[in-house]
Design a protein around this motif. Structure first.
Motif, mmCIF file in Angstrom:
data_model
loop_
_atom_site.group_PDB
_atom_site.id
_atom_site.type_symbol
_atom_site.label_atom_id
_atom_site.label_comp_id
_atom_site.label_asym_id
_atom_site.label_seq_id
_atom_site.Cartn_x
_atom_site.Cartn_y
_atom_site.Cartn_z
ATOM 1 N N ILE A 156 0.851 5.385 -15.511
ATOM 2 C CA ILE A 156 0.395 5.791 -14.107
ATOM 3 C C ILE A 156 1.279 5.182 -13.155
ATOM 4 O O ILE A 156 1.744 5.858 -11.968
ATOM 5 C CB ILE A 156 -1.154 5.339 -14.011
ATOM 6 C CG1 ILE A 156 -1.469 6.108 -12.667
ATOM 7 C CG2 ILE A 156 -1.340 3.851 -14.064
ATOM 8 C CD1 ILE A 156 -3.012 5.951 -12.429
ATOM 9 N N ASN A 157 1.891 4.175 -13.269
ATOM 10 C CA ASN A 157 2.747 3.528 -12.416
ATOM 11 C C ASN A 157 4.097 4.193 -12.316
ATOM 12 O O ASN A 157 4.639 4.158 -11.325
ATOM 13 C CB ASN A 157 3.042 2.060 -12.604
ATOM 14 C CG ASN A 157 1.537 1.262 -12.446
ATOM 15 O OD1 ASN A 157 0.671 1.663 -11.389
ATOM 16 N ND2 ASN A 157 1.325 0.046 -13.011
ATOM 17 N N THR A 158 4.487 4.386 -13.486
ATOM 18 C CA THR A 158 5.795 5.129 -13.530
ATOM 19 C C THR A 158 5.719 6.405 -12.828
ATOM 20 O O THR A 158 6.662 6.832 -12.279
ATOM 21 C CB THR A 158 6.231 5.413 -15.026
ATOM 22 O OG1 THR A 158 6.200 4.115 -15.791
ATOM 23 C CG2 THR A 158 7.403 6.221 -15.414
ATOM 24 N N LYS A 159 4.739 7.173 -13.206
ATOM 25 C CA LYS A 159 4.428 8.409 -12.566
ATOM 26 C C LYS A 159 4.309 8.646 -10.899
ATOM 27 O O LYS A 159 5.009 9.045 -10.270
ATOM 28 C CB LYS A 159 3.249 9.149 -13.016
ATOM 29 C CG LYS A 159 3.291 9.641 -14.452
ATOM 30 C CD LYS A 159 2.152 10.269 -14.883
ATOM 31 C CE LYS A 159 2.499 10.598 -16.435
ATOM 32 N NZ LYS A 159 1.121 11.198 -17.069
ATOM 33 N N ALA A 160 3.796 7.216 -10.545
ATOM 34 C CA ALA A 160 3.618 7.042 -8.958
ATOM 35 C C ALA A 160 4.946 6.855 -8.299
ATOM 36 O O ALA A 160 5.257 7.280 -7.445
ATOM 37 C CB ALA A 160 2.538 6.036 -8.748
ATOM 38 N N ILE A 161 5.690 5.937 -9.209
ATOM 39 C CA ILE A 161 7.086 5.609 -8.403
ATOM 40 C C ILE A 161 7.869 6.785 -8.441
ATOM 41 O O ILE A 161 8.631 6.923 -7.604
ATOM 42 C CB ILE A 161 7.601 4.274 -9.075
ATOM 43 C CG1 ILE A 161 6.813 3.221 -8.896
ATOM 44 C CG2 ILE A 161 9.044 4.083 -8.695
ATOM 45 C CD1 ILE A 161 7.090 1.823 -9.583
ATOM 46 N N VAL A 162 7.938 7.462 -9.535
ATOM 47 C CA VAL A 162 8.601 8.614 -9.705
ATOM 48 C C VAL A 162 8.407 9.699 -8.821
ATOM 49 O O VAL A 162 9.433 10.453 -8.159
ATOM 50 C CB VAL A 162 8.790 9.330 -11.159
ATOM 51 C CG1 VAL A 162 9.381 10.803 -11.217
ATOM 52 C CG2 VAL A 162 9.600 8.495 -12.178
ATOM 53 N N LYS A 163 7.253 10.060 -8.266
ATOM 54 C CA LYS A 163 6.748 10.748 -7.235
ATOM 55 C C LYS A 163 7.253 10.368 -6.178
ATOM 56 O O LYS A 163 7.646 11.348 -4.989
ATOM 57 C CB LYS A 163 5.121 10.726 -7.213
ATOM 58 C CG LYS A 163 4.260 11.539 -6.108
ATOM 59 C CD LYS A 163 4.636 13.122 -6.842
ATOM 60 C CE LYS A 163 3.512 14.067 -5.917
ATOM 61 N NZ LYS A 163 3.870 15.294 -6.287
ATOM 62 N N LEU A 164 7.473 9.125 -5.587
ATOM 63 C CA LEU A 164 8.023 8.857 -4.452
ATOM 64 C C LEU A 164 9.407 9.328 -4.387
ATOM 65 O O LEU A 164 9.984 9.549 -3.268
ATOM 66 C CB LEU A 164 8.151 7.154 -4.350
ATOM 67 C CG LEU A 164 6.515 6.360 -4.213
ATOM 68 C CD1 LEU A 164 6.848 5.031 -4.266
ATOM 69 C CD2 LEU A 164 6.070 6.878 -3.153
ATOM 70 N N ILE A 165 10.174 9.455 -5.512
ATOM 71 C CA ILE A 165 11.724 10.059 -5.446
ATOM 72 C C ILE A 165 11.609 11.403 -4.880
ATOM 73 O O ILE A 165 12.542 11.646 -4.505
ATOM 74 C CB ILE A 165 12.149 9.784 -6.775
ATOM 75 C CG1 ILE A 165 12.398 8.246 -7.256
ATOM 76 C CG2 ILE A 165 13.591 10.357 -6.989
ATOM 77 C CD1 ILE A 165 12.882 7.974 -8.675
ATOM 78 N N GLU A 166 10.482 11.990 -5.202
ATOM 79 C CA GLU A 166 10.407 13.566 -4.616
ATOM 80 C C GLU A 166 10.592 13.619 -3.062
ATOM 81 O O GLU A 166 10.796 14.800 -2.741
ATOM 82 C CB GLU A 166 9.120 14.233 -5.157
ATOM 83 C CG GLU A 166 9.260 14.248 -6.711
ATOM 84 C CD GLU A 166 7.885 14.844 -7.185
ATOM 85 O OE1 GLU A 166 7.098 15.488 -6.173
ATOM 86 O OE2 GLU A 166 7.834 14.885 -8.631
ATOM 87 N N SER A 167 10.222 12.376 -2.438
ATOM 88 C CA SER A 167 10.334 12.580 -1.199
ATOM 89 C C SER A 167 11.173 11.448 -0.517
ATOM 90 O O SER A 167 10.638 10.314 0.062
ATOM 91 C CB SER A 167 8.777 12.003 -0.770
ATOM 92 O OG SER A 167 7.923 12.938 -1.115
ATOM 93 N N PRO A 168 12.412 11.963 -0.474
ATOM 94 C CA PRO A 168 13.429 10.645 0.136
ATOM 95 C C PRO A 168 13.148 10.829 1.789
ATOM 96 O O PRO A 168 12.611 11.653 2.313
ATOM 97 C CB PRO A 168 14.726 11.302 -0.028
ATOM 98 C CG PRO A 168 14.419 12.977 -0.486
ATOM 99 C CD PRO A 168 13.160 12.911 -1.011
ATOM 100 N N ILE A 169 13.261 9.424 2.138
ATOM 101 C CA ILE A 169 13.120 9.478 3.495
ATOM 102 C C ILE A 169 14.316 9.609 4.583
ATOM 103 O O ILE A 169 14.189 10.360 5.654
ATOM 104 C CB ILE A 169 12.729 7.715 3.846
ATOM 105 C CG1 ILE A 169 11.481 7.300 3.072
ATOM 106 C CG2 ILE A 169 12.571 7.356 5.341
ATOM 107 C CD1 ILE A 169 10.350 8.105 3.394
#
Length: 167
Positions: free
Chosen positions: A118-131
């Motif tokens: 669940i934590n891996t997926k959450a952090i990988v999800k952040l990569i989909e939205s670069p700032i």
């Protein structure tokens, strides 16, 4: 170690049972002006302070000198539930995440593999939205593809970067 850091920061982490949420930031002078981070012990890893912007500053300043334990601590401070409403933290976390992905792709992906799914997926999800567009997404994909051994986490990160490039 880099000579470009203006001060030396030392984070002290208490024991996992009594002091996991106490973080003290001490500034010291050093001949080489480098930063040191005292890492959490394995036992206290699950109890690291969540959504701590001060820790992000330390990770950002030390991204060139990061080791696996420090990187594990970086990954630990993000929680999709605890940090959900902390926009400042989340945006800054994504910036540092991309810095670390560019500088240490193999180490980052290896440490992602050690997290709960669940934590891996959450952090990988952040990569989909670069700032920001500081990094060329295709260059990151190429770097990861060339330097990181095949793994589930590598595939997840490359897919997330592909999503990011389409935004």
């Amino acid at each position: 170690m880099s000579n470009s850091l203006p001060q030396v920061l030392l984070l002290l982490f208490g024991s996992c049972l009594n002091q996991a949420n106490e973080v003290a930031e001490n500034t010291r002078n050093s001949s080489d002006n480098t930063a040191e981070v005292q890492t959490l012990t394995t036992k206290s890893f699950e109890h690291c302070p969540k959504c701590d912007v001060k820790l992000l500053v330390v990770f950002e300043q030390n991204d060139a000198n990061i080791d696996t334990a420090t990187l594990a601590n970086f990954l630990c401070i993000y929680s999709p539930t605890a940090c959900a409403n902390n926009v400042e933290f989340k945006e800054f976390y994504i910036e540092v995440l991309f810095d670390l992905l560019a500088a240490h792709p193999n180490m980052l992906i290896t440490e992602l593999g050690k997290l709960e799914d669940i934590n891996t997926k959450a952090i990988v999800k952040l990569i989909e939205s670069p700032i920001n567009d500081e990094y060329d997404i295709q260059d990151l994909v190429n770097s990861i593809d060339e330097s990181v051994e095949s793994s589930k986490e590598k595939s997840m990160v490359i897919r997330a970067l592909t999503v990011a490039s389409s935004k």
